[in-house]
Design a protein around this motif. Sequence first.
Motif, PDB file in Angstrom:
ATOM      1  N   UNK A 151       0.838  -1.201   0.000  1.00 23.32           N
ATOM      2  CA  UNK A 151       0.000   0.000   0.000  1.00 23.32           C
ATOM      3  C   UNK A 151       0.875   1.254   0.000  1.00 23.32           C
ATOM      4  N   UNK A 152       1.936   1.246   0.794  1.00 25.67           N
ATOM      5  CA  UNK A 152       2.844   2.390   0.845  1.00 25.67           C
ATOM      6  C   UNK A 152       3.442   2.682  -0.528  1.00 25.67           C
ATOM      7  N   UNK A 153       3.850   1.632  -1.202  1.00 23.17           N
ATOM      8  CA  UNK A 153       4.457   1.802  -2.528  1.00 23.17           C
ATOM      9  C   UNK A 153       3.468   2.430  -3.506  1.00 23.17           C
ATOM     10  N   UNK A 154       2.248   1.904  -3.558  1.00 19.93           N
ATOM     11  CA  UNK A 154       1.304   2.394  -4.563  1.00 19.93           C
ATOM     12  C   UNK A 154       0.673   3.717  -4.146  1.00 19.93           C
ATOM     13  N   UNK A 155       0.712   4.066  -2.862  1.00 18.12           N
ATOM     14  CA  UNK A 155       0.322   5.422  -2.465  1.00 18.12           C
ATOM     15  C   UNK A 155       1.342   6.425  -2.999  1.00 18.12           C
ATOM     16  N   UNK A 156       2.630   6.080  -2.899  1.00 20.62           N
ATOM     17  CA  UNK A 156       3.655   6.946  -3.460  1.00 20.62           C
ATOM     18  C   UNK A 156       3.507   7.101  -4.954  1.00 20.62           C
ATOM     19  N   UNK A 157       3.209   5.997  -5.643  1.00 16.64           N
ATOM     20  CA  UNK A 157       3.008   6.059  -7.091  1.00 16.64           C
ATOM     21  C   UNK A 157       1.754   6.859  -7.428  1.00 16.64           C
ATOM     22  N   UNK A 158       0.720   6.724  -6.580  1.00 17.18           N
ATOM     23  CA  UNK A 158      -0.495   7.503  -6.793  1.00 17.18           C
ATOM     24  C   UNK A 158      -0.241   8.993  -6.661  1.00 17.18           C
ATOM     25  N   UNK A 159       0.637   9.364  -5.731  1.00 19.82           N
ATOM     26  CA  UNK A 159       0.989  10.777  -5.578  1.00 19.82           C
ATOM     27  C   UNK A 159       1.695  11.306  -6.825  1.00 19.82           C
ATOM     28  N   UNK A 160       2.552  10.487  -7.401  1.00 19.05           N
ATOM     29  CA  UNK A 160       3.249  10.897  -8.629  1.00 19.05           C
ATOM     30  C   UNK A 160       2.254  11.074  -9.773  1.00 19.05           C
ATOM     31  N   UNK A 161       1.308  10.134  -9.893  1.00 17.20           N
ATOM     32  CA  UNK A 161       0.292  10.235 -10.940  1.00 17.20           C
ATOM     33  C   UNK A 161      -0.571  11.473 -10.719  1.00 17.20           C
ATOM     34  N   UNK A 162      -0.929  11.738  -9.452  1.00 17.79           N
ATOM     35  CA  UNK A 162      -1.737  12.916  -9.152  1.00 17.79           C
ATOM     36  C   UNK A 162      -1.033  14.206  -9.502  1.00 17.79           C
ATOM     37  N   UNK A 163       0.286  14.222  -9.369  1.00 21.02           N
ATOM     38  CA  UNK A 163       1.049  15.419  -9.725  1.00 21.02           C
ATOM     39  C   UNK A 163       1.156  15.580 -11.240  1.00 21.02           C
TER      40      UNK A 163
END
Length: 250
Positions: A151-163
């Motif tokens: 979950x931590x990994x894909x939350x970080x990736x989600x933040x990148x996508x959101x940016x």
Amino acid sequence: MSRQRRIRSTFVAAARAFTRRKTAVFFTFFFPILLILIFGALVQTRPTGGGLFAREPAYYLPGYLGIVVVFTPLSRVGSTIARHRDGNRFEKLATTPLRRWEWLFAHTLVNAVVIGLAGLLLFVLVLFVTGAEVVVGPGLLALVPLVVVGVTLFCGLGAIIGRVADSQDGVIAASNSVALPVWMLSETFVPPAMLPAWFRPVTDVSPLTYFSRGVRAATEGGDPMGSLLVLAVLALGIFVAGAVAVPRTE
């Protein structure tokens, strides 16, 4: 305000925002259940035959857990960043002591709790619906850190996508474009032997592959620590990148 209070306040606000969004609750909990009922109860596996579902039911457990571990963090964190950007929320947050990594950490905690509950429900349902057999032992405890780190990994990736994405619609499109192939081709539903020889090394690049290997080792009585370590290193790097990607102002 102390760091703990900042993170706790952001956590509470994010948790309340999640529970108010009925569609998010539905897709987090009930959509994966629907897939289990379709693939586990209707399609079923054919251990003595061929085709896509040719393995024992327990083989596909990482795939079912991967539904919430991949799709939920990518879409939720990415969409939250997009909404905050549209509402100029980050400009307001920039005037507070809250740091970007604290904001992402608080949202990651919310996702870890929600997905942990959803993952537990899925795990129990897979055992009852598909008849999957797991080895009961200390190794099963590794499922908890595997889910949290994933979950931590894909939350970080989600933040990148959101940016990177320019709107909430863009976030959803980008998230699905990333999540679907990662979910299907990371030793979840498609065994490596069914893939072309030239493509098999590509699966080793996917973080979800190590999640799948770890879950499979934990439920089969093996040693999941190697896969968990690789996943943790990848999660740390992507979380840091995601924290840097969280906007400060627009």
